[in-house]
Design an enzyme around this catalytic site. Structure first.
Site, PDB file in Angstrom:
ATOM      1  N   LYS A  42      22.433  21.213 -15.181  1.00  0.00           N
ATOM      2  CA  LYS A  42      23.444  22.179 -15.640  1.00  0.00           C
ATOM      3  C   LYS A  42      23.716  23.214 -14.534  1.00  0.00           C
ATOM      4  O   LYS A  42      22.985  23.264 -13.539  1.00  0.00           O
ATOM      5  CB  LYS A  42      22.979  22.854 -16.933  1.00  0.00           C
ATOM      6  CG  LYS A  42      21.678  23.617 -16.810  1.00  0.00           C
ATOM      7  CD  LYS A  42      21.115  23.965 -18.191  1.00  0.00           C
ATOM      8  CE  LYS A  42      19.736  24.549 -18.055  1.00  0.00           C
ATOM      9  NZ  LYS A  42      19.547  25.826 -18.670  1.00  0.00           N
ATOM     10  N   TYR A 266      29.640  50.219   4.291  1.00  0.00           N
ATOM     11  CA  TYR A 266      30.097  51.178   3.282  1.00  0.00           C
ATOM     12  C   TYR A 266      28.992  52.164   2.917  1.00  0.00           C
ATOM     13  O   TYR A 266      27.831  51.768   2.738  1.00  0.00           O
ATOM     14  CB  TYR A 266      30.499  50.441   1.999  1.00  0.00           C
ATOM     15  CG  TYR A 266      31.772  49.639   2.109  1.00  0.00           C
ATOM     16  CD1 TYR A 266      32.998  50.256   2.323  1.00  0.00           C
ATOM     17  CD2 TYR A 266      31.743  48.253   1.968  1.00  0.00           C
ATOM     18  CE1 TYR A 266      34.167  49.508   2.397  1.00  0.00           C
ATOM     19  CE2 TYR A 266      32.902  47.507   2.032  1.00  0.00           C
ATOM     20  CZ  TYR A 266      34.115  48.136   2.258  1.00  0.00           C
ATOM     21  OH  TYR A 266      35.255  47.402   2.330  1.00  0.00           O
TER      22      TYR A 266
HETATM   23  C1  LIG Z   1      16.700  23.448 -23.287  1.00  0.00           C
HETATM   24  C2  LIG Z   1      16.281  23.397 -21.853  1.00  0.00           C
HETATM   25  N1  LIG Z   1      15.433  22.425 -21.460  1.00  0.00           N
HETATM   26  C3  LIG Z   1      15.017  22.339 -20.180  1.00  0.00           C
HETATM   27  C4  LIG Z   1      15.430  23.238 -19.226  1.00  0.00           C
HETATM   28  C5  LIG Z   1      14.916  23.127 -17.812  1.00  0.00           C
HETATM   29  O1  LIG Z   1      14.081  24.198 -17.522  1.00  0.00           O
HETATM   30  P1  LIG Z   1      13.456  24.423 -16.054  1.00  0.00           P
HETATM   31  O2  LIG Z   1      14.628  24.638 -15.158  1.00  0.00           O
HETATM   32  O3  LIG Z   1      12.635  25.630 -16.209  1.00  0.00           O
HETATM   33  O4  LIG Z   1      12.692  23.197 -15.731  1.00  0.00           O
HETATM   34  C6  LIG Z   1      16.287  24.270 -19.602  1.00  0.00           C
HETATM   35  C7  LIG Z   1      16.697  25.261 -18.597  1.00  0.00           C
HETATM   36  O5  LIG Z   1      16.835  26.428 -18.792  1.00  0.00           O
HETATM   37  C8  LIG Z   1      16.732  24.353 -20.950  1.00  0.00           C
HETATM   38  O6  LIG Z   1      17.557  25.319 -21.355  1.00  0.00           O
END
Ligand SMILES: Cc1ncc(COP(=O)(O)O)c(C=O)c1O
Length: 389
Positions: A42, A266
């Site tokens: 993601k 700045y």
């Molecule tokens: C539901 C969920 N599972 C797994 C993950 C992966 O977590 P990480 O990046 O800490 O491995 C996330 C990331 O935030 C998540 O929201």
């Protein structure tokens, strides 16, 4: 050829990080299968480029992918990635339509959503039921409701009860007991649902949980930060056998004398206490190099650390290189990554910003081009597209 600002991503490191995480996976029973690795890509692969990272993760042994949004799922499918894909976030009606169009798995925790899904499903839809075992975000806290949702999915034509999941709130925190409580709550619920629906993929662990406790592995782990070689505990990735995949660089566009008493940037937040030389790097918060790094970061030039001085502006920063030989126009400058024996990590930048490494790489803006390579060998867009997921 110098480049204004560039994020170089080593896909071979992502592959090796996946292999490293897989090597930590432990079957639930002595003759049980090794849990699967789901690579979380993601937020544009935590800033590393979603499609390229996904392909590297699959090459490194991941067999599932996960994203937060329907749009992210759609981008992976448009890139030709056909792997099993879970959309983990809450979905509007429109986003649900796109998710189903992408043939992605969805997450449910309310009976109303299951009913909606049942009516909308154009084909077989795979559903994961989420228990909120303590995170206090997505999922239901109510064990009975979670069970009813699972039963409703299993009973609905065109819906397949595929998985059970939860998410830990404190897997990355030391001296905490809450992680164990969540794990226990989830495991007890899983045992109950499995009694009624045996063929399920059970998953809970993020990267920290994966490295912290094999009891959290179940049938699959969902690792994000670790696959990019960032330390889930915010300390030191190599200590955990992980290799940072991203390097952020810029170049020295100019070097100028700065006499004692003269200022840079700045608000005159840097006033030279001695005669010195400043290197100008054309990178700034318009690239995601945050303004809070004003007088608060080091940059590697010619293998040496030099302090960033003055205010980070949208497009420029200045670095105190001391003598005129400290930097030459045209030199590479490393903001995140290694040069010689020294390395600036996303964890170091995160500590300076009082945040976490995740936010450092996710915060790199689209103005910074991503260039992919395998241990230094450039990987072209055509080559990327050819890599079979
Ligand atoms: C539901 C969920 N599972 C797994 C993950 C992966 O977590 P990480 O990046 O800490 O491995 C996330 C990331 O935030 C998540 O929201």
């Amino acid at each position: 050829m110098p480049v204004r600002a560039l994020a170089r991503v080593n896909l071979a490191a992502i592959e090796r990080n996946c292999a490293r995480l897989r090597s930590a996976l432990t079957p639930g029973s002595p003759d049980g299968p090794v849990p699967a690795l789901c690579a979380v890509v993601k937020a544009d692969g935590y800033g590393h480029g979603a499609a390229a990272s996904a392909r590297a993760a699959l090459a490194g042994g991941a067999s599932w992918l996960a994203v937060a949004t329907a749009q992210e799922a759609s981008e992976l499918r448009s890139a030709g990635i056909g792997a099993r894909l879970l959309v983990m976030g809450a979905l509007t009606a429109e986003e649900l339509g796109l998710t189903l169009h992408c043939d992605a798995d969805v997450v449910a925790w309310r009976e109303g959503f299951v009913d909606h899904l049942r009516r909308r499903a154009p084909h077989e839809v795979r559903v994961h039921v989420k228990l909120d075992s303590g995170m206090g975000r997505l999922g239901t806290r109510d064990l009975d409701e979670a069970l009813r949702v699972a039963d409703a999915v299993a009973a609905a034509p065109r819906l397949e009860l595929s998985g059970l999941m939860t998410h830990f709130a404190t897997a990355d925190e030391r001296n905490d007991t809450f992680f164990g409580e969540q794990l226990e709550r989830f495991a007890a619920w899983v045992a109950e649902v499995r009694g009624r629906h045996p063929a399920l993929v059970v998953h809970a662990a993020n990267s920290a949980a994966t490295l912290r406790d094999p009891a959290s592995h179940f049938d699959m782990v969902r690792c994000g930060v670790g696959i990019y070689g960032l330390d889930p505990f915010g300390e030191d990735a190599p200590l955990r056998g992980l290799e940072p995949a991203l390097e952020l660089s810029s170049w020295v566009a100019d070097v100028k004398r700065c006499a004692r008493g003269e200022s840079a940037g700045y608000g005159r937040r840097f006033i030279a206490e001695r005669d010195t030389h400043l290197a100008l790097l054309p990178v700034g918060y318009g690239d995601g190099w945050r303004r809070a790094l004003t007088n608060n970061a080091d940059i590697l030039i010619r293998g040496r650390r030099h302090p960033l001085v003055g205010t980070v502006s949208m497009d420029n920063i200045t670095v105190d290189v001391g003598s005129p030989s400290g930097a030459h126009s045209g030199d590479d400058a490393i903001l995140i990554g290694a040069d010689g024996v020294d390395r600036i990590t996303a964890e170091e930048i995160a500590r300076r910003l009082n945040t976490i490494n995740y936010e450092v790489t996710c915060g790199l803006l689209p103005r910074v081009p991503r260039a992919f390579h395998r241990d230094g060998r450039p990987v072209s867009a055509a080559e990327l597209a050819e890599t079979q997921p």
